[in-house]
Enzyme design. Sequence first.
Site, PDB file in Angstrom:
ATOM      1  N   ARG A  61       0.829  -1.210   0.000  1.00 13.67           N
ATOM      2  CA  ARG A  61       0.000   0.000   0.000  1.00 13.67           C
ATOM      3  C   ARG A  61       0.865   1.262   0.000  1.00 13.67           C
ATOM      4  NH1 ARG A  61      -3.546   2.338   4.733  1.00 13.67           N
ATOM      5  NH2 ARG A  61      -5.107   3.536   3.575  1.00 13.67           N
ATOM      6  N   HIS A  65       0.453   4.680  -2.231  1.00 19.45           N
ATOM      7  CA  HIS A  65       0.243   6.004  -1.634  1.00 19.45           C
ATOM      8  C   HIS A  65       1.415   6.952  -1.884  1.00 19.45           C
ATOM      9  CE1 HIS A  65      -3.331   5.181   1.256  1.00 19.45           C
ATOM     10  NE2 HIS A  65      -3.435   4.475   0.154  1.00 19.45           N
ATOM     11  N   ASN A  94      -3.546   8.285   5.215  1.00 19.99           N
ATOM     12  CA  ASN A  94      -2.315   7.602   5.623  1.00 19.99           C
ATOM     13  C   ASN A  94      -2.207   7.355   7.126  1.00 19.99           C
ATOM     14  OD1 ASN A  94      -1.306   7.527   2.989  1.00 19.99           O
ATOM     15  ND2 ASN A  94      -0.472   9.608   3.167  1.00 19.99           N
ATOM     16  N   HIS A 195      -6.084  -5.663  -2.565  1.00 18.61           N
ATOM     17  CA  HIS A 195      -6.963  -5.824  -1.399  1.00 18.61           C
ATOM     18  C   HIS A 195      -7.225  -7.299  -1.092  1.00 18.61           C
ATOM     19  CE1 HIS A 195      -8.607  -1.427  -1.649  1.00 18.61           C
ATOM     20  NE2 HIS A 195      -7.353  -1.493  -1.240  1.00 18.61           N
TER      21      HIS A 195
HETATM   22  C1  HEM Z   1      -8.845   1.598  -6.093  1.00 21.61           C
HETATM   23  C2  HEM Z   1      -8.812   2.492  -5.124  1.00 21.61           C
HETATM   24  C3  HEM Z   1      -8.391   2.180  -3.721  1.00 21.61           C
HETATM   25  C4  HEM Z   1      -9.032   2.566  -2.595  1.00 21.61           C
HETATM   26  C5  HEM Z   1     -10.290   3.426  -2.520  1.00 21.61           C
HETATM   27  C6  HEM Z   1      -8.309   2.008  -1.481  1.00 21.61           C
HETATM   28  C7  HEM Z   1      -8.643   2.213  -0.149  1.00 21.61           C
HETATM   29  C8  HEM Z   1      -8.097   1.512   0.901  1.00 21.61           C
HETATM   30  C9  HEM Z   1      -8.517   1.612   2.275  1.00 21.61           C
HETATM   31  C10 HEM Z   1      -9.606   2.558   2.798  1.00 21.61           C
HETATM   32  C11 HEM Z   1      -7.803   0.718   2.996  1.00 21.61           C
HETATM   33  C12 HEM Z   1      -7.947   0.404   4.483  1.00 21.61           C
HETATM   34  C13 HEM Z   1      -7.142   1.318   5.360  1.00 21.61           C
HETATM   35  C14 HEM Z   1      -7.471   1.052   6.803  1.00 21.61           C
HETATM   36  O1  HEM Z   1      -8.617   1.346   7.192  1.00 21.61           O
HETATM   37  O2  HEM Z   1      -6.625   0.528   7.551  1.00 21.61           O
HETATM   38  C15 HEM Z   1      -6.906   0.056   2.095  1.00 21.61           C
HETATM   39  C16 HEM Z   1      -6.014  -0.926   2.454  1.00 21.61           C
HETATM   40  C17 HEM Z   1      -5.091  -1.471   1.591  1.00 21.61           C
HETATM   41  N1  HEM Z   1      -4.879  -1.091   0.284  1.00 21.61           N
HETATM   42 FE1  HEM Z   1      -6.073   0.066  -0.836  1.00 21.61          FE
HETATM   43  N2  HEM Z   1      -7.259   1.296  -1.951  1.00 21.61           N
HETATM   44  C18 HEM Z   1      -7.249   1.370  -3.316  1.00 21.61           C
HETATM   45  C19 HEM Z   1      -6.309   0.835  -4.153  1.00 21.61           C
HETATM   46  C20 HEM Z   1      -5.180   0.158  -3.740  1.00 21.61           C
HETATM   47  C21 HEM Z   1      -4.040  -0.140  -4.567  1.00 21.61           C
HETATM   48  C22 HEM Z   1      -3.873   0.302  -6.015  1.00 21.61           C
HETATM   49  C23 HEM Z   1      -3.171  -0.840  -3.793  1.00 21.61           C
HETATM   50  C24 HEM Z   1      -1.818  -1.386  -4.156  1.00 21.61           C
HETATM   51  C25 HEM Z   1      -1.502  -1.812  -5.354  1.00 21.61           C
HETATM   52  C26 HEM Z   1      -3.781  -0.988  -2.494  1.00 21.61           C
HETATM   53  C27 HEM Z   1      -3.261  -1.710  -1.444  1.00 21.61           C
HETATM   54  C28 HEM Z   1      -3.838  -1.835  -0.203  1.00 21.61           C
HETATM   55  C29 HEM Z   1      -3.388  -2.767   0.812  1.00 21.61           C
HETATM   56  C30 HEM Z   1      -2.304  -3.813   0.644  1.00 21.61           C
HETATM   57  C31 HEM Z   1      -4.165  -2.537   1.948  1.00 21.61           C
HETATM   58  C32 HEM Z   1      -4.042  -3.228   3.317  1.00 21.61           C
HETATM   59  C33 HEM Z   1      -3.050  -2.407   4.137  1.00 21.61           C
HETATM   60  C34 HEM Z   1      -2.728  -2.939   5.511  1.00 21.61           C
HETATM   61  O3  HEM Z   1      -3.153  -4.042   5.862  1.00 21.61           O
HETATM   62  O4  HEM Z   1      -2.006  -2.251   6.247  1.00 21.61           O
HETATM   63  N3  HEM Z   1      -4.980  -0.336  -2.487  1.00 21.61           N
HETATM   64  N4  HEM Z   1      -7.103   0.565   0.831  1.00 21.61           N
END
Ligand code: HEM
Length: 331
Positions: A61, A65, A94, A195
Amino acid sequence: MASALRLAVAVTCALVLMPSACHGLEVGYYKNTCPRVEQIVRAEVKKFVYKNAGIGAGLIRLLFHDCFVQGCDGSLLLDPTPANPKPEKLSPPNFPSLRGFEAIDAAKDAVEAACPGKVSCADIIAFAARDAAYFLSTLHIKIDMPAGRLDGRVSDATEALDDLPPPTSNATELAGIFAAKGLGVEDMVVLSGAHTVGRAHCSSFVSDRLAAAADIDGGFASSLRKRCLADRIAGDDPTVNQDAVTPNAFDNQYYKDVLARRVLFTSDAALLASPETAKMVRDSAYIRGWWEDKFKKAFVKMSRVGVKSGKQGEIRKNCRVVNHGYPHGHY
Ligand code: HEM
Ligand SMILES: *[C@@H]1O[C@H](CO)[C@@H](O)[C@H](O)[C@H]1NC(C)=O
């Protein structure tokens, strides 16, 4: 011939300073200046991920970001200072959810010990994210990650709010946010597959997915409600796995979850909003290797967004602070 061409490009970049024409990223970029860098970063990432798979999710992530805000330039890593009290890392998308910063610090320390002043923090993020995907996929997802990014000196929390998609985004908004970074709808669909690992805080989805009517599987919604609302009494913000089936495996299960309406965000469910993206979801879920192949390419494409070169950047000594004085170390 090839090296003459590379020299010509380098000279043109240095003289004309045309960043868009100078995406001089290269696989093996450090082969002369820090030949072991990729092994060093991988060894650090391995330690962290095997201890806590969640750090691997955090690292993946982190690249997203970093790249969407000021380009892939390590701006996300900068700590607050009196002169810049609100850097990107303190912005709501973030903070406090982003994790993996300690793994980047450890990798940078190990790299600096081997080759001081040679490797940018932006490249370390890209290598580390690539390695996290490698380990979480049980060594299936192998990506040749080009390098040569420089570190930026600008980091502003409001830009993170403007450039990163909120989880409440619909399909049109998502396509627009990705297009603004030069990424297409297919990139958006296949990158969302990240995700398939990691977690989300309840605050990221309760209001539009549980508190209101939403396109979500009933059983899944009630298990989320139980988890999110039970702990809410304690006043904190619990987390749930993004992929309830294989939470730590970097695989295509996410797309099966999308089809089953067992995903957390409006932005995840939105991948079924058009026939075009719904087909990509089905191909990702059902055609063996389809998603993995597309993901690798899109991940590298994302890692090239807004890359800095020449006087736009520097090689930071410490990933959390800009170097003193005006950029040195790379002309
Ligand atoms: C398409 C639009 C996207 C949205 C709206 C989005 C939004 C989010 C949100 C809200 C979270 C949860 C944060 C939390 O509450 O702890 C999250 C987690 C995550 N996102 Fe996305 N995301 C998007 C695209 C991506 C992309 C492109 C990647 C990487 C290629 C990504 C990788 C991740 C990962 C790996 C997590 C888990 C992080 C953790 O466990 O610490 N996301 N995302
Ligand atoms: C998506 O959201 C935008 C802005 O919030 C809104 O104008 C648009 O109508 C929405 N599109 C769909 C298809 O719901």
